[in-house]
Scaffold this motif. Structure first.
Motif, PDB file in Angstrom:
ATOM      1  N   TYR A   2       2.271   4.887  -7.211  1.00 38.34           N
ATOM      2  CA  TYR A   2       1.638   3.760  -6.529  1.00 38.34           C
ATOM      3  C   TYR A   2       2.281   2.434  -6.959  1.00 38.34           C
ATOM      4  N   CYS A  42      -1.654   0.914  -2.001  1.00 41.65           N
ATOM      5  CA  CYS A  42      -1.021   1.414  -3.232  1.00 41.65           C
ATOM      6  C   CYS A  42      -1.468   0.616  -4.446  1.00 41.65           C
ATOM      7  N   ILE A  44      -4.462  -0.582  -4.789  1.00 43.97           N
ATOM      8  CA  ILE A  44      -5.763   0.027  -5.080  1.00 43.97           C
ATOM      9  C   ILE A  44      -5.557   1.401  -5.719  1.00 43.97           C
ATOM     10  N   GLY A  45      -4.520   2.120  -5.278  1.00 45.42           N
ATOM     11  CA  GLY A  45      -4.218   3.433  -5.832  1.00 45.42           C
ATOM     12  C   GLY A  45      -3.859   3.405  -7.307  1.00 45.42           C
ATOM     13  N   ARG A  47      -5.443   1.753  -9.489  1.00 45.79           N
ATOM     14  CA  ARG A  47      -6.735   1.845 -10.172  1.00 45.79           C
ATOM     15  C   ARG A  47      -7.460   3.151  -9.863  1.00 45.79           C
ATOM     16  N   TYR A  48      -7.321   3.661  -8.639  1.00 39.37           N
ATOM     17  CA  TYR A  48      -8.018   4.874  -8.208  1.00 39.37           C
ATOM     18  C   TYR A  48      -6.999   5.888  -7.669  1.00 39.37           C
ATOM     19  N   PRO A  49      -6.193   6.468  -8.547  1.00 30.89           N
ATOM     20  CA  PRO A  49      -5.095   7.318  -8.067  1.00 30.89           C
ATOM     21  C   PRO A  49      -5.528   8.564  -7.306  1.00 30.89           C
ATOM     22  N   LEU A  50      -6.577   9.231  -7.721  1.00 30.66           N
ATOM     23  CA  LEU A  50      -6.985  10.451  -7.033  1.00 30.66           C
ATOM     24  C   LEU A  50      -7.663  10.155  -5.701  1.00 30.66           C
ATOM     25  N   GLN A  51      -8.435   9.083  -5.636  1.00 30.27           N
ATOM     26  CA  GLN A  51      -9.111   8.750  -4.392  1.00 30.27           C
ATOM     27  C   GLN A  51      -8.132   8.317  -3.304  1.00 30.27           C
ATOM     28  N   LEU A  52      -6.986   7.775  -3.690  1.00 28.63           N
ATOM     29  CA  LEU A  52      -6.003   7.290  -2.719  1.00 28.63           C
ATOM     30  C   LEU A  52      -4.892   8.302  -2.446  1.00 28.63           C
ATOM     31  N   TYR A 105      -4.844  19.627  -7.825  1.00 35.82           N
ATOM     32  CA  TYR A 105      -5.954  18.796  -7.357  1.00 35.82           C
ATOM     33  C   TYR A 105      -5.983  18.771  -5.824  1.00 35.82           C
ATOM     34  N   HIS A 109      -9.167  20.161  -3.822  1.00 36.53           N
ATOM     35  CA  HIS A 109     -10.052  19.202  -3.167  1.00 36.53           C
ATOM     36  C   HIS A 109      -9.825  19.033  -1.670  1.00 36.53           C
TER      37      HIS A 109
END
Length: 133
Positions: A2, A42, A44-45, A47-52, A105, A109
């Motif tokens: 990211y 990216c 935001i990714g 901070r939130y790598p799995l959600q993005l 993952y 998921h």
């Protein structure tokens, strides 16, 4: 990944987005705006790598499709021009994404996990519509 994408697009895309002297054509405007939005996602990714992860999956998917459906046939037929060659070079950097993707993952998921229900259990769409103000 990211951070690499966000910094790369900040250096390459954002100067032109913030300071463009002439109006963009349709294709150029779409591409610049999509890349600018992608760079923000990216960030935001980071901070939130799995959600993005869907953002990286989208990036990897469209580039792989473009390479297979546009660049490869152009190369095979000897019709590779400077535009296709340049885009092919830019898309080739997507090779890094599958190497860094947490595939366990992704499988757990996005493939194996049961999807979300579209309707809440016990509530019909007719009842839900009448309950809206």
């Amino acid at each position: 990944m990211y951070l690499t994408i966000a910094v790369g697009l900040a250096l390459v895309v954002w100067p032109g987005v913030l300071r463009h002297a002439q109006p963009w054509g349709l294709s150029q405007g779409v591409v610049k705006c999509m890349l600018a939005a992608f760079s923000l996602l990216c960030v935001i990714g980071i901070r939130y790598p799995l959600q993005l992860l869907p953002v990286l999956l989208w990036e990897m998917s469209w580039k792989a499709l473009w390479l297979l459906l546009v660049a490869l046939p152009a190369w095979q037929s000897g019709q590779m021009d400077d535009g296709i060659a340049g885009t092919m070079f830019e898309c080739a950097f997507a090779v890094i994404i599958p190497l860094l993707m947490p595939w366990r993952y992704v499988y757990a998921h996005y493939i194996r996990k049961q999807g979300d229900r579209w309707l809440e259990s016990g509530v019909s769409s007719a009842n839900r519509t009448r309950a809206l103000p």
